[in-house]
Write a protein that holds these residues in place. Structure first.
Motif, PDB file in Angstrom:
ATOM      1  N   LEU A 113       0.844  -1.200   0.000  1.00 12.76           N
ATOM      2  CA  LEU A 113       0.000   0.000   0.000  1.00 12.76           C
ATOM      3  C   LEU A 113       0.877   1.248   0.000  1.00 12.76           C
ATOM      4  O   LEU A 113       0.665   2.162  -0.799  1.00 12.76           O
ATOM      5  N   PHE A 114       1.874   1.280   0.874  1.00 16.33           N
ATOM      6  CA  PHE A 114       2.798   2.413   0.916  1.00 16.33           C
ATOM      7  C   PHE A 114       3.447   2.614  -0.448  1.00 16.33           C
ATOM      8  O   PHE A 114       3.498   3.723  -0.982  1.00 16.33           O
ATOM      9  N   ASP A 115       3.958   1.535  -1.031  1.00 11.05           N
ATOM     10  CA  ASP A 115       4.639   1.601  -2.321  1.00 11.05           C
ATOM     11  C   ASP A 115       3.717   2.150  -3.403  1.00 11.05           C
ATOM     12  O   ASP A 115       4.107   3.012  -4.190  1.00 11.05           O
ATOM     13  N   TYR A 116       2.487   1.676  -3.436  1.00  8.64           N
ATOM     14  CA  TYR A 116       1.550   2.120  -4.468  1.00  8.64           C
ATOM     15  C   TYR A 116       1.235   3.612  -4.324  1.00  8.64           C
ATOM     16  O   TYR A 116       1.263   4.358  -5.301  1.00  8.64           O
ATOM     17  N   ILE A 117       0.952   4.028  -3.111  1.00  6.74           N
ATOM     18  CA  ILE A 117       0.656   5.454  -2.881  1.00  6.74           C
ATOM     19  C   ILE A 117       1.859   6.306  -3.275  1.00  6.74           C
ATOM     20  O   ILE A 117       1.716   7.319  -3.963  1.00  6.74           O
ATOM     21  N   ARG A 118       3.034   5.864  -2.876  1.00  6.40           N
ATOM     22  CA  ARG A 118       4.252   6.640  -3.151  1.00  6.40           C
ATOM     23  C   ARG A 118       4.513   6.798  -4.646  1.00  6.40           C
ATOM     24  O   ARG A 118       4.914   7.850  -5.107  1.00  6.40           O
ATOM     25  N   ARG A 119       4.288   5.745  -5.422  1.00  3.87           N
ATOM     26  CA  ARG A 119       4.606   5.789  -6.846  1.00  3.87           C
ATOM     27  C   ARG A 119       3.473   6.327  -7.713  1.00  3.87           C
ATOM     28  O   ARG A 119       3.716   6.922  -8.746  1.00  3.87           O
ATOM     29  N   ALA A 120       2.218   6.117  -7.306  1.00  2.00           N
ATOM     30  CA  ALA A 120       1.116   6.368  -8.239  1.00  2.00           C
ATOM     31  C   ALA A 120       0.060   7.371  -7.797  1.00  2.00           C
ATOM     32  O   ALA A 120      -0.834   7.699  -8.572  1.00  2.00           O
ATOM     33  N   MET A 121       0.135   7.867  -6.579  1.00  2.00           N
ATOM     34  CA  MET A 121      -0.901   8.763  -6.094  1.00  2.00           C
ATOM     35  C   MET A 121      -0.309  10.112  -5.719  1.00  2.00           C
ATOM     36  O   MET A 121       0.866  10.195  -5.395  1.00  2.00           O
ATOM     37  N   PRO A 122      -1.149  11.148  -5.707  1.00  2.00           N
ATOM     38  CA  PRO A 122      -2.509  11.196  -6.230  1.00  2.00           C
ATOM     39  C   PRO A 122      -2.513  11.037  -7.750  1.00  2.00           C
ATOM     40  O   PRO A 122      -1.541  11.364  -8.426  1.00  2.00           O
ATOM     41  N   PHE A 123      -3.599  10.515  -8.251  1.00  3.11           N
ATOM     42  CA  PHE A 123      -3.699  10.153  -9.664  1.00  3.11           C
ATOM     43  C   PHE A 123      -3.293  11.291 -10.593  1.00  3.11           C
ATOM     44  O   PHE A 123      -2.583  11.093 -11.561  1.00  3.11           O
ATOM     45  N   GLN A 124      -3.717  12.499 -10.289  1.00  2.94           N
ATOM     46  CA  GLN A 124      -3.445  13.633 -11.176  1.00  2.94           C
ATOM     47  C   GLN A 124      -2.033  14.188 -11.016  1.00  2.94           C
ATOM     48  O   GLN A 124      -1.588  14.996 -11.816  1.00  2.94           O
ATOM     49  N   GLN A 125      -1.299  13.735  -9.994  1.00  2.00           N
ATOM     50  CA  GLN A 125       0.047  14.241  -9.754  1.00  2.00           C
ATOM     51  C   GLN A 125       0.875  13.183  -9.006  1.00  2.00           C
ATOM     52  O   GLN A 125       1.292  13.399  -7.868  1.00  2.00           O
ATOM     53  N   PRO A 126       1.135  12.032  -9.643  1.00  2.35           N
ATOM     54  CA  PRO A 126       1.870  10.971  -8.955  1.00  2.35           C
ATOM     55  C   PRO A 126       3.269  11.401  -8.543  1.00  2.35           C
ATOM     56  O   PRO A 126       3.877  12.256  -9.168  1.00  2.35           O
ATOM     57  N   GLN A 127       3.730  10.813  -7.454  1.00  2.00           N
ATOM     58  CA  GLN A 127       5.049  11.065  -6.874  1.00  2.00           C
ATOM     59  C   GLN A 127       5.229  12.499  -6.386  1.00  2.00           C
ATOM     60  O   GLN A 127       6.344  12.988  -6.254  1.00  2.00           O
ATOM     61  N   SER A 128       4.136  13.166  -6.098  1.00  2.00           N
ATOM     62  CA  SER A 128       4.227  14.536  -5.599  1.00  2.00           C
ATOM     63  C   SER A 128       4.194  14.602  -4.070  1.00  2.00           C
ATOM     64  O   SER A 128       4.444  15.660  -3.501  1.00  2.00           O
ATOM     65  N   LEU A 129       3.902  13.499  -3.402  1.00  2.00           N
ATOM     66  CA  LEU A 129       3.845  13.489  -1.941  1.00  2.00           C
ATOM     67  C   LEU A 129       5.233  13.226  -1.358  1.00  2.00           C
ATOM     68  O   LEU A 129       5.987  12.403  -1.890  1.00  2.00           O
ATOM     69  N   SER A 130       5.538  13.870  -0.271  1.00  2.00           N
ATOM     70  CA  SER A 130       6.794  13.592   0.433  1.00  2.00           C
ATOM     71  C   SER A 130       6.667  12.234   1.126  1.00  2.00           C
ATOM     72  O   SER A 130       5.565  11.702   1.292  1.00  2.00           O
ATOM     73  N   ASN A 131       7.787  11.692   1.568  1.00  2.00           N
ATOM     74  CA  ASN A 131       7.740  10.414   2.294  1.00  2.00           C
ATOM     75  C   ASN A 131       6.884  10.521   3.543  1.00  2.00           C
ATOM     76  O   ASN A 131       6.112   9.609   3.852  1.00  2.00           O
ATOM     77  N   ASP A 132       6.997  11.632   4.275  1.00  2.00           N
ATOM     78  CA  ASP A 132       6.166  11.824   5.470  1.00  2.00           C
ATOM     79  C   ASP A 132       4.682  11.820   5.109  1.00  2.00           C
ATOM     80  O   ASP A 132       3.862  11.247   5.822  1.00  2.00           O
ATOM     81  N   GLN A 133       4.330  12.445   4.001  1.00  2.00           N
ATOM     82  CA  GLN A 133       2.930  12.470   3.571  1.00  2.00           C
ATOM     83  C   GLN A 133       2.447  11.079   3.169  1.00  2.00           C
ATOM     84  O   GLN A 133       1.307  10.712   3.460  1.00  2.00           O
ATOM     85  N   VAL A 134       3.302  10.305   2.526  1.00  2.00           N
ATOM     86  CA  VAL A 134       2.908   8.938   2.158  1.00  2.00           C
ATOM     87  C   VAL A 134       2.712   8.101   3.416  1.00  2.00           C
ATOM     88  O   VAL A 134       1.744   7.343   3.516  1.00  2.00           O
ATOM     89  N   TYR A 135       3.603   8.251   4.407  1.00  2.00           N
ATOM     90  CA  TYR A 135       3.405   7.544   5.674  1.00  2.00           C
ATOM     91  C   TYR A 135       2.079   7.959   6.303  1.00  2.00           C
ATOM     92  O   TYR A 135       1.343   7.123   6.822  1.00  2.00           O
ATOM     93  N   ALA A 136       1.778   9.241   6.253  1.00  2.00           N
ATOM     94  CA  ALA A 136       0.547   9.742   6.866  1.00  2.00           C
ATOM     95  C   ALA A 136      -0.694   9.138   6.222  1.00  2.00           C
ATOM     96  O   ALA A 136      -1.571   8.606   6.915  1.00  2.00           O
ATOM     97  N   VAL A 137      -0.782   9.198   4.908  1.00  2.00           N
ATOM     98  CA  VAL A 137      -1.970   8.678   4.212  1.00  2.00           C
ATOM     99  C   VAL A 137      -2.073   7.166   4.389  1.00  2.00           C
ATOM    100  O   VAL A 137      -3.159   6.628   4.623  1.00  2.00           O
ATOM    101  N   THR A 138      -0.940   6.480   4.294  1.00  2.00           N
ATOM    102  CA  THR A 138      -0.949   5.024   4.492  1.00  2.00           C
ATOM    103  C   THR A 138      -1.461   4.693   5.889  1.00  2.00           C
ATOM    104  O   THR A 138      -2.308   3.809   6.055  1.00  2.00           O
ATOM    105  N   GLY A 139      -0.959   5.398   6.893  1.00  2.00           N
ATOM    106  CA  GLY A 139      -1.397   5.163   8.264  1.00  2.00           C
ATOM    107  C   GLY A 139      -2.883   5.416   8.447  1.00  2.00           C
ATOM    108  O   GLY A 139      -3.579   4.652   9.134  1.00  2.00           O
ATOM    109  N   TYR A 140      -3.387   6.483   7.842  1.00  2.00           N
ATOM    110  CA  TYR A 140      -4.811   6.796   7.959  1.00  2.00           C
ATOM    111  C   TYR A 140      -5.663   5.700   7.313  1.00  2.00           C
ATOM    112  O   TYR A 140      -6.656   5.253   7.897  1.00  2.00           O
TER     113      TYR A 140
END
Length: 190
Positions: A113-140
């Protein structure tokens, strides 16, 4: 006919010269060698066992706030789905005629899940989230699936230790064309 022979001969001559030049240079004479930094920018995948998890941390509360601004438009305010798939629900549905495959009902690893969010999300702007943000969304998302507490801190260790409900729902595929050994350093080429 003589003119055609001259054209063909000229093309052949240029081809041989170009071939000799490419051979002499060791490449086709175009492009540049990728730098280590450029290669590292593409080496972002995380394995199911958590190898290559980046540094970073967040809380479920951080993830809730970020989810509402970056994810809810596609996945619904309650993770119920919309333009994008549902991220919660589906428990016990996999063996039915209408399985609901969500993070909590289907995915085998939280690291995936972390890997997918990090590489492909958000759909309109993939790889735009920082690592901390990916941890946050994954945790939520894991919290909303009942897999983390509301006050949980999320980092590489936390995500590696989440036991997804369907982790044992997959089996090894022993067909010769599907067997691949994970390798991350000094890999042998078959």
């Amino acid at each position: 006919m003589a003119a055609l022979k001259k054209i063909v001969a000229s093309i052949g001559c240029f081809t041989l010269m170009g071939s000799a030049l490419a051979h002499e240079q060791g490449h086709f004479g175009i492009g540049t060698q990728a730098t280590d930094a450029e290669i590292a920018g593409w080496y972002i995948d995380v394995a199911p066992d958590g190898k290559n998890m980046p540094d970073g941390h967040a809380t479920v509360a951080d993830g809730e706030q970020l989810y509402s601004t970056a994810c809810a438009a596609c996945h619904g305010t309650k993770l119920e789905g919309g333009i994008g798939p549902a991220l919660v629900g589906g428990e016990g549905s996999l063996a039915t005629s209408k399985p609901v495959k969500t993070v909590g009902s289907y995915w085998p690893y939280a690291t995936t899940l972390f890997d997918y969010i990090r590489r492909a999300m958000p759909f309109q702007q993939p790889q735009s989230l920082s690592n901390d943000q990916v941890y946050a969304v994954t945790g939520y998302i894991l919290h909303k699936n009942g897999l983390l507490e509301a006050d949980a801190e999320i980092d590489a260790s936390t995500i590696r230790n989440v036991k997804m409900p369907n982790r044992d729902g997959f089996y090894e595929d022993d067909r010769p064309d599907s067997i691949a050994k994970a390798c991350y350093d000094n890999c042998e080429v078959d």
